[in-house]
Every structure is written in C-alpha cells, then in structure tokens.
Design an enzyme around this catalytic site. Structure first.
Site, PDB file in Angstrom:
ATOM      1  N   TYR A 203       0.746  -1.057  -0.246  1.00 20.91           N
ATOM      2  CA  TYR A 203      -0.392  -0.051  -0.094  1.00 20.91           C
ATOM      3  C   TYR A 203       0.749   1.078  -0.010  1.00 20.91           C
ATOM      4  O   TYR A 203       2.015   1.418   0.793  1.00 20.91           O
ATOM      5  CB  TYR A 203      -0.624   0.063   1.747  1.00 20.91           C
ATOM      6  CG  TYR A 203      -2.114  -0.045   0.893  1.00 20.91           C
ATOM      7  CD1 TYR A 203      -3.131   0.741   0.154  1.00 20.91           C
ATOM      8  CD2 TYR A 203      -3.108  -1.525   0.784  1.00 20.91           C
ATOM      9  CE1 TYR A 203      -4.430   0.407  -0.408  1.00 20.91           C
ATOM     10  CE2 TYR A 203      -4.579  -1.899   0.495  1.00 20.91           C
ATOM     11  CZ  TYR A 203      -5.064   0.152  -0.528  1.00 20.91           C
ATOM     12  OH  TYR A 203      -6.300  -0.852  -0.831  1.00 20.91           O
ATOM     13  N   GLU A 205      -0.604   4.755  -0.875  1.00 21.25           N
ATOM     14  CA  GLU A 205      -1.543   5.759  -0.827  1.00 21.25           C
ATOM     15  C   GLU A 205      -0.687   7.050  -0.345  1.00 21.25           C
ATOM     16  O   GLU A 205       0.360   7.267   0.197  1.00 21.25           O
ATOM     17  CB  GLU A 205      -2.468   6.234   0.430  1.00 21.25           C
ATOM     18  CG  GLU A 205      -3.607   4.840  -0.003  1.00 21.25           C
ATOM     19  CD  GLU A 205      -4.675   4.904   0.756  1.00 21.25           C
ATOM     20  OE1 GLU A 205      -4.391   5.675   1.535  1.00 21.25           O
ATOM     21  OE2 GLU A 205      -5.616   4.115   0.743  1.00 21.25           O
ATOM     22  N   ASP A 349      -5.884  13.973 -25.584  1.00 19.15           N
ATOM     23  CA  ASP A 349      -5.975  11.685 -25.948  1.00 19.15           C
ATOM     24  C   ASP A 349      -5.563  11.466 -26.383  1.00 19.15           C
ATOM     25  O   ASP A 349      -5.725  10.985 -27.489  1.00 19.15           O
ATOM     26  CB  ASP A 349      -7.439  11.721 -24.946  1.00 19.15           C
ATOM     27  CG  ASP A 349      -7.128  10.103 -25.123  1.00 19.15           C
ATOM     28  OD1 ASP A 349      -6.850   9.443 -25.016  1.00 19.15           O
ATOM     29  OD2 ASP A 349      -8.649  10.092 -24.831  1.00 19.15           O
ATOM     30  N   THR A 375      -2.800   5.800 -21.871  1.00 23.44           N
ATOM     31  CA  THR A 375      -2.850   4.277 -21.811  1.00 23.44           C
ATOM     32  C   THR A 375      -1.336   4.195 -21.918  1.00 23.44           C
ATOM     33  O   THR A 375      -0.640   4.914 -22.675  1.00 23.44           O
ATOM     34  CB  THR A 375      -4.116   3.802 -22.705  1.00 23.44           C
ATOM     35  OG1 THR A 375      -3.748   3.415 -24.073  1.00 23.44           O
ATOM     36  CG2 THR A 375      -4.812   3.959 -22.881  1.00 23.44           C
ATOM     37  N   LYS A 378      -1.139   0.097 -25.399  1.00 20.02           N
ATOM     38  CA  LYS A 378      -1.399   0.282 -27.091  1.00 20.02           C
ATOM     39  C   LYS A 378       0.143   0.224 -27.373  1.00 20.02           C
ATOM     40  O   LYS A 378       0.896  -0.872 -26.975  1.00 20.02           O
ATOM     41  CB  LYS A 378      -2.227   0.977 -26.818  1.00 20.02           C
ATOM     42  CG  LYS A 378      -3.489   1.249 -26.654  1.00 20.02           C
ATOM     43  CD  LYS A 378      -4.805   2.545 -26.707  1.00 20.02           C
ATOM     44  CE  LYS A 378      -6.331   1.504 -25.851  1.00 20.02           C
ATOM     45  NZ  LYS A 378      -7.289   2.292 -25.954  1.00 20.02           N
ATOM     46  N   ARG A 384      -1.007  -2.832 -18.161  1.00 15.98           N
ATOM     47  CA  ARG A 384      -2.509  -2.093 -18.671  1.00 15.98           C
ATOM     48  C   ARG A 384      -2.449  -0.928 -17.397  1.00 15.98           C
ATOM     49  O   ARG A 384      -2.299  -1.673 -16.918  1.00 15.98           O
ATOM     50  CB  ARG A 384      -3.293  -3.110 -18.905  1.00 15.98           C
ATOM     51  CG  ARG A 384      -5.169  -2.506 -18.680  1.00 15.98           C
ATOM     52  CD  ARG A 384      -5.612  -3.975 -19.099  1.00 15.98           C
ATOM     53  NE  ARG A 384      -5.369  -4.586 -20.491  1.00 15.98           N
ATOM     54  CZ  ARG A 384      -6.224  -4.470 -21.786  1.00 15.98           C
ATOM     55  NH1 ARG A 384      -6.655  -3.253 -21.794  1.00 15.98           N
ATOM     56  NH2 ARG A 384      -4.919  -4.740 -21.982  1.00 15.98           N
TER      57      ARG A 384
HETATM   58  C1  LIG Z   1      -7.839   3.033 -25.403  1.00 18.27           C
HETATM   59  C2  LIG Z   1      -8.144   4.863 -24.605  1.00 18.27           C
HETATM   60  C3  LIG Z   1      -8.668   5.201 -23.428  1.00 18.27           C
HETATM   61  C4  LIG Z   1      -8.856   4.563 -22.557  1.00 18.27           C
HETATM   62  O1  LIG Z   1      -8.659   3.773 -21.944  1.00 18.27           O
HETATM   63  P1  LIG Z   1      -8.880   1.923 -21.138  1.00 18.27           P
HETATM   64  O2  LIG Z   1      -7.358   2.364 -19.911  1.00 18.27           O
HETATM   65  O3  LIG Z   1      -8.828   0.818 -21.839  1.00 18.27           O
HETATM   66  O4  LIG Z   1      -9.542   3.159 -19.859  1.00 18.27           O
HETATM   67  C5  LIG Z   1      -9.292   6.481 -24.002  1.00 18.27           C
HETATM   68  N1  LIG Z   1      -9.018   7.250 -24.598  1.00 18.27           N
HETATM   69  C6  LIG Z   1      -8.670   6.801 -26.327  1.00 18.27           C
HETATM   70  C7  LIG Z   1      -8.901   7.485 -27.255  1.00 18.27           C
HETATM   71  C8  LIG Z   1      -8.514   5.470 -26.304  1.00 18.27           C
HETATM   72  O5  LIG Z   1      -8.552   5.006 -27.602  1.00 18.27           O
END
Ligand SMILES: *Cc1c(COP(=O)(O)O)cnc(C)c1O
Length: 562
Positions: A203, A205, A349, A375, A378, A384
C-alpha cells in the site's frame, strides 16, 4: 569467418546461387551438399548444425523447401541459434537481437532475388548487445517454442489448475491468432515480470515524500523512475503514473478542472472518438455537457471549420483532441489556436498514438496542450494502465484528483512495469519498431485498397486504418466474423456517416502494433492482406474459411509471442 551451407533437393538451386554470392564476397564457405533422401532424412541439416555447434564454422545456412520444422531441430544443438527468415527484416532481427548463427531459408517461400536480399541483410546486420532482458529468448525462431506464460508457472499449476489451464489457453490463442486489433499489443517478458511481482502487495497511498504508509522506500524507487522516464520521453513538466487505466486518467482531468454540467468539445464517437469523450452511458456524457465534433464527408478528416464554429458557439471550458479510430495526423497546434481564441483548456488523449509521439513519428502535443492523457498498453507496449501529463500549474489539482479524488492505493506492481516499459521506449529499437508499425499499416492498407476495399480517408499516417467493406457487398459484422473464423482478430467499426447501425457497422478497424511486435514486416503484411481478400471472397464457405484458418495458424506460429 567460415560459413557452412546445405540444402534439400528443392533448395539446391537457391543454395548454389547463395554460395556464389558468398564466394564473390570472399567468405570462406563450405558446401555440404544437397540432401538426397526423403523428408525424414536430415543428414545434411544435422551436419550443418553440428559444424556451428562445435565451432568448426561460425555460421550455417540451410535452404530447405519450406524449412518449417528445421529451426526447432537445429536449435537442439548447443550454441545453435537457428531462425527461419522469410524477409530481410526477420534476418536483421535474428542477427541483431538474438545473435543468430544459423539462417534457414524456405526455397518455396522465396524467389532467388528475395533469398539474396535476406542473406545480404543477414550478413550486414551486426549483433547488438541487446538491452532487453528477454534477449536470451530468441525473438524470432521457428516454430515458436512453447514458453511459460508467466513466472513460476508450476506453482500456479499445482495451486489452481483451472486458472492455469485458462492462462495456457489464452497464451495459445494469442500465438495462433493474428491480432490486428489496433488497441492491443504484447508487453515484453520484463514488463510482465514486474507486473507479477511482490510490489503488488504494497500500500502506498499518496505520493513520493508524502505517503500515508511506512515501508515505501522501494516502491518509491519504481514510481520515481517511471515519472523520470516519462518526462524524458514526452518532455512534459509533470507526470502522474497512478491512473489505473486510460478512462480514469480522462476522468481525473475532467474532475480536476471542470464542474458538473460544464461543456467539453470532443470528437464524436461515430467519427472515431472514445467512450470517455462523451458517450451517454459513460460518466463523461452523464456528468458533462458534451459538444461533439467530427470529420468532413469528403476528406473524412477532422473538420477544423466546424470545430472552430462549435467552439465559438458553445464556449466549452475544455477541448479534447484524440481518438480511437482515426488514421490521420492530429494538428495540436491548430487545436491550440481555437482553444486560445475562446479561452478554453486543451487536453490531448494520446491513448492510441503514444508510442508514435514518443518516437517523434507523430507531432508532439506537449507544447500545445494543458493536459496529455494516455494508456500505457497500446502502442506504448507497457502494462495495462493510464497516465496523465500536465503543465506545472495543474500538477497539484491533477494529483489531488487522482488520489484521494478517484483512487485509493496505487498499483505499485503496474507502476514498476510502467517504468520498465518506458525504459524500453527510450531505447533505439523502439523507434525502429514504431517505424515498422507505421510502414506495415500503410502497406496493409494499400494491398486491401487494390483488392477493392475502400480505406477511410484514403489511407493512414499512423498504426491503424479503417476499411470500408461495403464496396464488396459486406458489412463490418460479416467481415469481422468471417475473419474470426479464419483465425484473424479485428474489430468491426462504424465509419463516419455510417448508414448501418453501430452493432453492424460498415467497416473494420485494423492495426499493426501487435503483429509488428511479433517481428512481422511488410512482406508478412502483404501475405495477411491477401488472406483478408481471400476470406472476403469465401464468405459462407465454411470449409474454405477453415482451410484459410489452418494456413493462418501455421503462418502465425512462426512468429513467437514475447
Ligand atoms: C483506449 C482508449 C482510452 C481508455 O483506455 P482504457 O484503459 O481502456 O480505459 C481512452 N481514450 C482513448 C482515445 C482510447 O483509445
């Protein structure tokens, strides 16, 4: 340097050509001849492997009709690192990453010119001291030897055979399927080792220097390293590596600087945006007043005029730039100009394109955006998770919104794994990986396009593209199910101004990050794209689809999963 070379009967012509090339380069080459016996007689291949194994030759070359089973056999000899190479790219990886010393060529898979290209690349590629701890494992070998899916697998096997079986099944599925899902990738064994580590027990926090628990000295190292490396990669003032996923990263930014009911201008889901950009069932659509923008009908690129007009009309407090299904460059500078005109904040994003931005294969949002969310699993190829980057002035508000605003204890094992993957991103190999991802997407889209499929916006600048399958008389659902029957994973997707409802869709989204991690290059993309066209021509013919599926599984098994 001394090279031994041998072949079977079908490979003997190509072997002779290659021998000439080696001679012309003045390389000491010993020809051990062509196998005359049947398929089961492997005298020549054994002798070549033995020469390499006992050091009487530095390298070996085997030219076999298909060469599929040979690498496996040759690799049983000590010190032999044999790889079937179908493309120059595979040869380069086999040499530079795995110090390969036995090149296997499939005479049936290559014409003589291609064979020469592969050999030239093999000879020209130097062994790099691979910094990846996975380097002991051949990244390209054939067939892929079964590898443990996780650390200490025996313990899990004994403890929980049901989950053990499920994980083994998933491992096998990942190996035998061609994953062209644009948001998926394979994290390295080093990343997975950190993810499966004892740091998950802790933990922590709070943040470094202000933790609410004792005993954080080691997890602090992990979090500090993750932050330092992320700053180096993205050139930002402040980083928070604690968000559990991309969606909570977005939620934290909105929560830090907006009030419920405030307006956000974000890309419409139908045109490629993400759920957290305002879907009515997502927190984003429930809590905030979402104004969607989209692409133009003609270019299928973001309609900057519409965007500017909507901004002036609705005066949103935040503009979001970023998408899940958009294949073109995002012009962050143009978004900034619009945001400045109305005094809005700007958030990028980059969940999908983070790996491209990290390697300067896509313009950099950092100079233009107040916030950048992503993220880490990807194109960035980490564990993840999510991450937020921001200008210093927002650092406190962001940190407070992540903890204690949204989350309790951070996932320290995931943060350690984020640090490991960022370390990988900073290495030169990652830049070549991303360039290959982009080249692969482009070649793939070109082959599909020449097969009568319409590529949305006419092509791609990044790791993915959208294929409109309606010119073939298909829907996205038909196309993705037929591909699945043939062992190919894509997702169906709406295309801009889609006449079909979302559950059916007119398109499929195709991405190359995962297959590129497995060592595939442009030649492999041509092969896979040709299979797509075969599949689309075989819809309804279950037998034919199954036969393609077998071919795909055999092809796929040649490319190991990390
Ligand atoms: C995949 C994605 C997310 C969110 O990712 P998670 O980890 O699945 O919550 C946010 N924004 C965009 C543009 C994405 O492609």
């Amino acid at each position: 340097m001394k090279i031994v070379i041998g072949s079977d009967e079908r490979g003997s012509a190509l072997k002779d050509t290659l021998k000439e090339l080696l001679d012309s380069r003045g390389i000491d080459t010993q020809d051990l001849g062509a196998q005359t016996g049947g398929d089961d007689d492997r005298t020549v291949s054994k002798r070549v492997a033995e020469h390499v194994s006992n050091g009487s030759a530095d390298q070996g070359i085997l030219v076999w009709s298909s060469g599929r089973a040979l690498a496996h056999e040759a690799n049983r000899h000590p010190h032999v690192r044999a790889t079937l190479c179908c493309t120059p790219h595979m040869a380069k990886i086999a040499r530079s990453r795995n110090d390969g010393n036995l090149l296997i060529l499939g005479a049936d898979l290559l014409d003589p010119d291609e064979g020469i290209e592969v050999l030239n690349e093999w000879l020209g590629s130097q062994v790099k001291q691979s910094p990846l701890p996975t380097s002991a494992q051949p990244l390209v070998s054939e067939p892929a030897a079964p590898r443990p899916a996780f650390v200490k697998k025996e313990i899990l096997e004994a403890n929980d055979p049901e989950i053990f079986e499920a994980i083994q099944g998933e491992q096998k599925r990942q190996r035998n399927t061609l994953v062209l899902i644009a948001s998926e990738n394979y994290a390295s064994s080093a990343v997975n080792a950190a993810q499966g580590s004892v740091m998950g027990n802790k933990y922590a926090e709070g943040y470094h220097g202000k933790r609410y628990y004792n005993g954080c000295e080691f997890v602090d190292v992990a979090e500090e390293l993750a932050i330092k490396r992320a700053k180096e990669i993205f050139g930002v003032d402040h980083v928070n590596v604690q968000p559990h996923c991309g969606s909570t990263a977005n939620m934290a930014v909105y929560g830090a600087v907006l009030s419920p009911g405030d307006s956000i201008l974000a890309m419409s889901l139908d045109h490629g945006g993400h759920l957290t950009h305002g879907h009515p069932l997502s927190f984003s659509g429930k809590v905030y007043n979402i104004v969607p923008y989209g692409v133009t009908r003609e270019s299928e690129r973001i309609d900057m005029e519409q965007l500017a007009a909507l901004a002036r009309e609705h005066k949103p407090r935040l503009i979001v730039v970023g998408a899940s299904a958009y294949s073109r460059i995002l012009d962050f500078e143009a978004f900034r100009a619009i945001a400045d005109e109305i005094g809005a904040m700007l958030m990028a994003d980059i969940a999908h394109i983070a790996g491209l931005i990290a390697t300067a294969a896509h313009p950099d949002p950092a100079p233009f955006c107040d916030f950048v969310t992503t993220t880490t699993h990807k194109t960035l190829r980490g564990p993840r998770g999510g991450m937020i980057m921001c200008r210093q002035e927002y650092a406190k508000a962001i940190d407070r919104e992540v903890f204690p605003g949204l989350q309790g204890g951070p996932a320290m094992h995931t943060i350690a794994a984020k640090a490991v993957s960022f370390g990988e991103v900073l290495r030169p190999e990652f830049k070549s990986y991303i360039q290959q991802v982009i080249d692969n997407a482009r070649v793939f889209s070109e082959v599909l396009s020449s097969g009568g499929i319409r590529i949305v916006s006419g092509g791609t600048d990044n790791h993915l593209f959208m294929a409109d399958v309606t010119p073939l008389g298909l829907t996205g659902r038909d196309a993705s199910s037929a591909l699945e029957a043939a062992g190919i994973a894509v997702n169906k997707n709406s295309i801009p101004f889609d006449p079909n409802p979302p559950a059916i869709g007119s398109g499929i989204r195709i991405g190359t990050p995962a297959v590129t991690t497995r060592g595939m290059g442009e030649g492999e993309m041509r092969f896979i794209a040709a299979k797509f066209i075969e599949v689309f021509g075989s819809i309804g013919d279950e037998g034919r689809l199954r036969a393609i599926g077998e071919e795909v599984a055999e092809f796929s098994a040649r490319f190991p999963v990390p």
